[in-house]
Design an enzyme around this catalytic site. Structure first.
Site, PDB file in Angstrom:
ATOM      1  CD  GLU A 200      -2.797  -0.681   2.649  1.00  0.00           C
ATOM      2  OE1 GLU A 200      -3.793  -1.377   2.801  1.00  0.00           O
ATOM      3  OE2 GLU A 200      -2.384   0.100   3.533  1.00  0.00           O
ATOM      4  NE  ARG A 292     -11.310  -7.417  17.886  1.00  0.00           N
ATOM      5  CZ  ARG A 292     -10.875  -6.173  17.907  1.00  0.00           C
ATOM      6  NH1 ARG A 292     -11.592  -5.247  18.488  1.00  0.00           N
ATOM      7  NH2 ARG A 292      -9.746  -5.818  17.347  1.00  0.00           N
TER       8      ARG A 292
HETATM    9  C1  MV4 Z   1      -0.727   2.181   7.473  1.00  0.00           C
HETATM   10  C2  MV4 Z   1      -0.100   3.382   7.848  1.00  0.00           C
HETATM   11  C3  MV4 Z   1       0.277   4.231   6.840  1.00  0.00           C
HETATM   12  N1  MV4 Z   1       0.062   3.900   5.555  1.00  0.00           N
HETATM   13  N2  MV4 Z   1      -0.920   1.887   6.179  1.00  0.00           N
HETATM   14  C4  MV4 Z   1      -0.971   0.241  11.851  1.00  0.00           C
HETATM   15  C5  MV4 Z   1      -1.946  -0.740  12.382  1.00  0.00           C
HETATM   16  C6  MV4 Z   1      -2.632  -1.347  11.222  1.00  0.00           C
HETATM   17  N3  MV4 Z   1      -4.037  -1.426  11.456  1.00  0.00           N
HETATM   18  C7  MV4 Z   1      -2.321  -0.459  10.068  1.00  0.00           C
HETATM   19  N4  MV4 Z   1      -1.378   0.539  10.524  1.00  0.00           N
HETATM   20  C8  MV4 Z   1      -0.931   1.520   9.688  1.00  0.00           C
HETATM   21  N5  MV4 Z   1      -1.137   1.286   8.374  1.00  0.00           N
HETATM   22  C9  MV4 Z   1      -0.523   2.743   5.255  1.00  0.00           C
HETATM   23  N6  MV4 Z   1      -0.722   2.432   3.967  1.00  0.00           N
HETATM   24  C10 MV4 Z   1       0.096   3.652   9.187  1.00  0.00           C
HETATM   25  C11 MV4 Z   1      -0.308   2.715  10.124  1.00  0.00           C
HETATM   26  C12 MV4 Z   1      -0.050   3.059  11.483  1.00  0.00           C
HETATM   27  C13 MV4 Z   1      -1.092   3.281  12.370  1.00  0.00           C
HETATM   28  C14 MV4 Z   1      -2.418   3.158  11.975  1.00  0.00           C
HETATM   29  C15 MV4 Z   1      -3.446   3.375  12.858  1.00  0.00           C
HETATM   30  C16 MV4 Z   1      -3.133   3.749  14.161  1.00  0.00           C
HETATM   31  C17 MV4 Z   1      -1.838   3.861  14.577  1.00  0.00           C
HETATM   32  C18 MV4 Z   1      -0.805   3.633  13.701  1.00  0.00           C
HETATM   33  C19 MV4 Z   1       0.515   3.765  14.128  1.00  0.00           C
HETATM   34  C20 MV4 Z   1       1.532   3.538  13.251  1.00  0.00           C
HETATM   35  C21 MV4 Z   1       1.255   3.174  11.923  1.00  0.00           C
END
Ligand code: MV4
Length: 502
Positions: A200, A292
């Site tokens: 992504e 959930r």
């Molecule tokens: C991401 C992102 C930036 N770009 N995907 C972290 C947990 C998982 N659910 C997906 N996550 C992330 N995916 C893309 N393409 C940044 C995160 C992320 C994050 C997301 C939600 C809440 C906290 C976070 C902390 C670090 C990175």
């Protein structure tokens, strides 16, 4: 009709579920591990059965042991809470096979959303906005290089079987693409037994905003607005609030409609959550669906005025949703702080042990969902969350002030807790001014680790009391020693400086 529910969980969420059962006139059955004999959920339930040794693999994850108890005690339904078996498609279908109602979605919905590549494809087909990236699993390094060439660096390589931050790699430069791909694959293989990965575009400094949905078994699906969950540490949420301070009505309606479309795309029924990442320009992208009840569900309950567990039980029973989208409103502001038995000063190390004293905060606008009591020993085998402190007020500023007041009144000794850290969050200018994203904690770590103006715990107060007594004793020996400040000292340290100043 559901008459008896087995709660396949422990701790605060087991108690939370049983409370709604009791209000509905449904008997509740606790299951517990050998380490949890004295847990409050065992005391609260109408019946309780031991299902195995302390490690969760031999107790709370033991499907057959749980199903056997349900059959033996005549439970019509099983509520899985969160964690453990709550997102296990096999467990949902095993319950069905045994004619026990699983209070949660179908095995199909769980497995479709559990496989992140399948979830992405399903969401794209349903017109939901997903992060730009691959449609299919990455098969070769050449393919990865070509795709990264198209979408541009930086990117995220993610495990299809992952989620919640497990099996993720960020790639910033061309040189590290191959090594990151290999590392992500081997981590995915060893963690999930599945090495499929996808790519992504990396979204810089996003917000994590999620939508609560409810759907019945008759095709009615609604959303209950959003929760802002950007205050996280290592993918563990620390503070959640609703409404999100960055949201506009326009974006809220769009995202709500997409959340409903996402749920419909997998014929979803039950309570679920659609997670989005949102950038500073309010571009939003579907991340994953949690099939959930979430830890942070109470803030939605308070602001929307719905008991989500009761709704889950009614849906499982086959009832038609009586809530109407057009009648739902967000009323006021709610904040949740997760209280952990951990030591913020020592890299957030878990701090299991015996609760020597606990005073829970009370008063207008406060809800406390916990399970520990004085003399209870927090086992080391499970998540160290002690409780969730939820406040409600008419506005965000009032809710922050109320949360400060509640944290100040919250006393726990015997184990270290995250309470002082949470107090600092409620004082941090970036939080107070709603200028935060998922990097909030790392960006503010020095401020947050200072204990200035934080709750003085009982042991400290005892030390001060002894010190004041010692000054009195000194005065008997040296009557000329000035003592006029003693009363103020008591106020300063016993009550806490911040109370006097803010
Ligand atoms: C991401 C992102 C930036 N770009 N995907 C972290 C947990 C998982 N659910 C997906 N996550 C992330 N995916 C893309 N393409 C940044 C995160 C992320 C994050 C997301 C939600 C809440 C906290 C976070 C902390 C670090 C990175």
């Amino acid at each position: 009709m559901i008459n008896k529910v087995l709660v396949a969980n422990r701790g605060e969420i087991a108690v939370r579920v049983m409370r709604s059962c009791r209000e509905l006139g449904i008997r509740s059955v606790a299951v517990f591990s050998e380490a949890d004999r004295s847990s409050y959920h065992v005391r609260y339930a109408d019946e309780a059965y031991c299902i195995g040794p302390a490690p969760s693999s031999q107790s709370y994850l033991n499907m057959e042991a749980i199903i056997n108890v349900a059959k033996e005690c005549g439970s019509d339904a099983i509520h899985p809470g969160y964690g453990f078996l709550s997102e296990n498609a096999k467990f949902s279908s095993r319950c069905e096979e045994e004619d026990i109602i699983f209070i949660g979605p179908s095995a199909y919905a769980i497995s479709t959303m559990g496989d992140k590549i399948t979830a992405r494809k399903t969401m794209m087909a349903a017109g939901v906005s997903v992060v730009p990236g691959t449609m299919e699993a990455i098969n070769s390094e050449e393919e990865a290089l070509r795709i990264i060439g198209e979408i541009g660096l930086p990117v995220m390589i993610k495990a299809s079987a992952g989620g919640g931050g497990k099996g993720m790699r960020m790639v910033k430069d061309n040189d590290s693409i191959k090594s990151s791909l290999r590392a992500a694959r081997s981590e995915a293989k060893s963690s999930f037994g599945d090495d499929s990965v996808y790519i992504e575009k990396y979204i810089e400094s996003p917000h994590h905003i999620e939508f609560q949905i409810l759907a019945d078994k008759h095709g009615n699906t609604i959303h209950l607005f959003e929760r802002e969950c950007s205050v996280q540490r290592r993918h563990q949420k620390v503070v959640e609030e609703t409404p999100s301070p960055i949201m506009t009505d326009k974006i809220r309606n769009e995202m709500g409609a997409q959340a409903v479309a996402a749920a419909r795309a997998v014929n979803y029924y039950g309570a679920g959550t659609i997670e989005f990442i949102v950038d500073d320009n309010l571009n939003y992208y579907f991340l994953e669906m949690n099939t959930r009840l979430q830890v942070e569900h109470p803030i939605t309950e308070r602001v929307v005025g719905v008991d989500l567990v009761k709704e889950q039980i009614r849906i499982a029973n086959g009832d038609v949703l009586t809530l109407k989208q057009s009648e739902l409103r967000q009323n006021g502001h709610a904040i949740e702080c997760r209280i952990y038995a951990e030591d913020p000063e020592n890299n957030f190390m878990p701090s299991p042990g015996k609760i020597r004293h606990i005073t829970e905060p009370l008063g207008l606008g406060i809800r406390h969902d916990g399970y520990v009591y004085e003399g209870y020993e927090i086992p080391m085998f499970y998540d160290p969350m002690i409780s969730k402190l939820i406040v409600w007020a008419g506005t965000r500023d009032e809710a922050i002030a109320r949360m400060r007041r509640a944290l100040l009144a919250y006393k726990i000794t015997g184990v270290k807790t995250s309470i002082p850290f949470l107090e600092r969050i409620m004082l941090a200018p970036d939080f107070v001014n709603a200028k935060y994203n998922t990097h909030f904690i790392e960006n503010n770590i020095d401020f947050l680790l200072s204990k200035d103006t934080c709750n003085m715990q009982c042991e400290d107060v005892a030390i001060m009391t002894a010190f004041i007594h010692y000054l009195d004793e000194l005065k008997k020996v040296e009557p000329s020693r000035p003592s006029g400040l003693r009363g103020n000292l008591w106020k300063e340290y016993g009550r806490r400086r911040s109370v006097l100043r803010i």
